[in-house]
Design an enzyme around this catalytic site. Structure first.
Site, PDB file in Angstrom:
ATOM      1  N   SER A 156      37.440 108.783   3.076  1.00  0.00           N
ATOM      2  CA  SER A 156      36.615 109.707   3.849  1.00  0.00           C
ATOM      3  C   SER A 156      35.338 110.046   3.064  1.00  0.00           C
ATOM      4  O   SER A 156      34.617 109.138   2.661  1.00  0.00           O
ATOM      5  CB  SER A 156      37.439 110.960   4.181  1.00  0.00           C
ATOM      6  N   ASP A 172      41.984 106.309  13.938  1.00  0.00           N
ATOM      7  CA  ASP A 172      41.040 107.256  13.345  1.00  0.00           C
ATOM      8  C   ASP A 172      39.822 107.360  14.253  1.00  0.00           C
ATOM      9  O   ASP A 172      39.032 106.430  14.355  1.00  0.00           O
ATOM     10  CB  ASP A 172      40.638 106.756  11.950  1.00  0.00           C
ATOM     11  N   HIS A 179      42.678 110.010  11.276  1.00  0.00           N
ATOM     12  CA  HIS A 179      41.924 110.015  10.021  1.00  0.00           C
ATOM     13  C   HIS A 179      42.821 110.336   8.827  1.00  0.00           C
ATOM     14  O   HIS A 179      42.639 109.793   7.741  1.00  0.00           O
ATOM     15  CB  HIS A 179      40.786 111.034  10.141  1.00  0.00           C
TER      16      HIS A 179
END
Lengths: 383, 383
Positions: free
Chosen positions: B151, B320, B353
């Site tokens: 991320s 995601d 995610h």
């Protein structure tokens, strides 16, 4: 095609209490509504248009004193439009609990002499439909040619087909869903928490304090608005464009506005917070969360829809991620399993959930063709 | 496989000012970090692990006095784990502006003698990398075997490959993106507005008033959390399950908790608001928004990545929707266009995610195999 022109709202008072799904009741209440077109002699050409979260009875036309007050579905409803007011008698009703005229949280609670505020009872989609049916009674409409709505309005149309199967020939459910998903509920709860924790909400009695929970409403609207737009559409319209691009095309390095999308959403949020009622927002999101006609049938939508008698028009939009085409297909499949007549349009459109309100030729043509069919049926029935 | 066991943080003070991308600078500052494993004689086996929004230098192991304080990537980093601390010397660094130990908004601003608060300068991904590079210098690490992150951590790894192309052999970018989309920015701005409009934020100086903008932080976390989970996963875990199902399986008809998903999100929001710093949340979301290495190359990511020298491992997760596989593919395509060596894993995983933090056999095997390759290279280089 022209707009229907100048229109004016009517209102009707109901003195008989309305028993609500929650077990509570509303003593007496007023519904504000508008009509367009003319009811024919056998009262067969009436169409009820149900509104969604941020809308009202003002479906089409403009008010005489407000030239910018165009109705929210003016592109859909009017002379020569898909829902043609030269043929149909169209009714828009503001729902109970709304902030646009019908009895709602900002009105005086006869029991206390003060505004209802948070004491306004939670109303459900089914309660709205029950109230709409009383209005239909009062207007002498036994059976609608169609009940039609988009999003939350589509839920009302679906509820009509379940609660009053013989009072509508056609049920038109657009950009809707048979129930909210966990993600839908989650976004609604974020919005509610933003409002409920705003100190200016004052437990719902902000009217008495001369304040409005604007910050909470703003955040609620911002998060809601994100779910109305498609990711692609947002990318195309805003992308990473900077608000001050003309000046120096650089980041600001503060918490003001850097990007166009921030400016747009904050503006939408601010505007909304100036006219929408916080208690109404809370109760409408709960009505959304609670809608689930399959619930009394162990989650079996096919069993739930076995009660219906109407013919159906269902439409969804490819980029709608709030109520995706998949959700509409659930309705269609349950109807088909019940051998109901159903027309389904899955429209390839870029504008996400908002597409149901926007001009799109394929969409408008589908609705127009469907109303032609309803019209032909009515002519046949009269012949 | 066992955890690495008891660990303890270190800290390093930097007296030389750090010039920031915004034009501001931080006079002197402290970075808190942890290391696991042993640096080999030729200092070639160091791996830097970069953290995301809600994490820190505490990547693996537990603190002696806190048995539940397991590091955020303990499943990934440890003896015999995919990033094997029996082979590699792993470093986790808390970034500047964080609230977990390194110099941040709650620390005293030497210029005023009071906490920085909102006066803490906005730091960018590139500023973090510059600070991390100084720590590497101090630890005597000229070149990392790999820089790795998920991320926002993946953005740091990518920035390393651009700012210090020769200081990393491998760049591992997981569940990341070359830049935020309008929708990503929109969600961040909702979170910021929730915090900034909380009266307890007090313009960022809430420390002095003995309050915390908990409501704002709660709403910010709730909306963020929705974007970390997949729609399907939320449907499966929560669906429309009622919180009080055991009692009477009915709606409550108030604004308390009806659904499990509401209970879960509010709990997550409340917990977060008790330990996370509001100023840190604001500045980290801005660092996310601002990251866009292609910006200086007219938006051409291929041109931007021409500066890289590392080999790449890129991974994304099918469900995601925050940083979708499409965004990782943009990175991969730009690297391939530059004839870089790149391994790309698009992992079919249900957890949205958050998948990058979770145990998933295919994912873990991919990372393990990649580190085996890095290890083999290092052995070859030494032979």
């Amino acid at each position: 095609m022209q707009s229907i022109g100048i229109v004016a709202p009517s209102s009707m008072h109901f003195a008989e209490p309305l028993a609500l799904k929650s077990g509570a009741q509303i003593g007496d209440y007023t519904l504000v509504y508008e009509t367009y077109g003319t009811l024919n002699a056998d009262r067969s050409n009436a169409v009820l248009v149900c509104h969604a979260l941020n809308a009202s009875h003002h479906v089409a036309g403009v008010y005489a004193d407000k030239p910018k007050s165009t109705g929210w579905w003016d592109n859909m409803v009017g002379p020569g439009k898909p829902l043609d007011t030269d043929r149909f008698f169209v009714i828009g009703v503001n729902n109970l609990g709304s902030c646009f005229g019908s009895t709602g949280p900002m009105h005086v609670n006869p029991a206390t002499g003060k505004p209802y505020g948070a004491a306004f009872p939670l109303v459900t989609v089914e309660d709205w439909v029950a109230a709409q049916a009383r209005l239909a009674d009062a207007l002498g409409i036994e059976r609608f040619a169609a009940v039609m709505g988009g999003s939350l309005g589509g839920m009302q149309a679906l509820a009509w087909s379940l609660m009053f199967p013989d009072r509508l020939r056609h049920c038109m459910v657009i950009a809707s869903t048979p129930k909210l998903s966990a993600q839908n509920i989650a976004f609604n709860d974020v919005a509610r928490q933003a409002i409920l924790t705003d100190p200016d909400y004052r437990g719902g009695d902000f009217y008495a304090h001369g304040v409005v929970p604007k910050n909470g409403l703003k955040v609620a609207r911002m998060v809601g608005h994100i779910t109305y737009l498609s990711n692609d559409d947002m990318a195309e319209k805003f992308g990473r464009k900077l608000r001050n691009a003309a000046e120096n095309n650089d980041y600001k390095f503060d918490f003001g506005v850097d990007f166009e999308i921030e400016s747009y959403l904050r503006y939408q949020g601010d505007k909304f917070s100036e006219y929408f009622d916080a208690n109404t927002y809370l109760l409408i999101t709960k009505a959304l969360d609670y809608f689930d006609p399959a619930r009394e049938f162990d989650g079996d939508l096919t069993k739930a829809l076995a009660q219906t008698r109407a013919e159906f028009f269902v439409a969804s939009f490819s980029t709608d991620w709030r109520f995706s085409p998949e959700r509409s297909r659930e309705i269609v499949e349950a109807l088909v399993s019940n051998r109901r007549r159903v027309t389904y349009a899955e429209i390839d459109a870029p504008h996400g959930h908002d597409a149901f309100l926007l001009e799109d030729q394929r969409y408008m043509n589908m609705v127009r063709a469907y109303y032609q069919r309803i019209w032909d049926q009515l002519q046949g029935a009269q012949a």
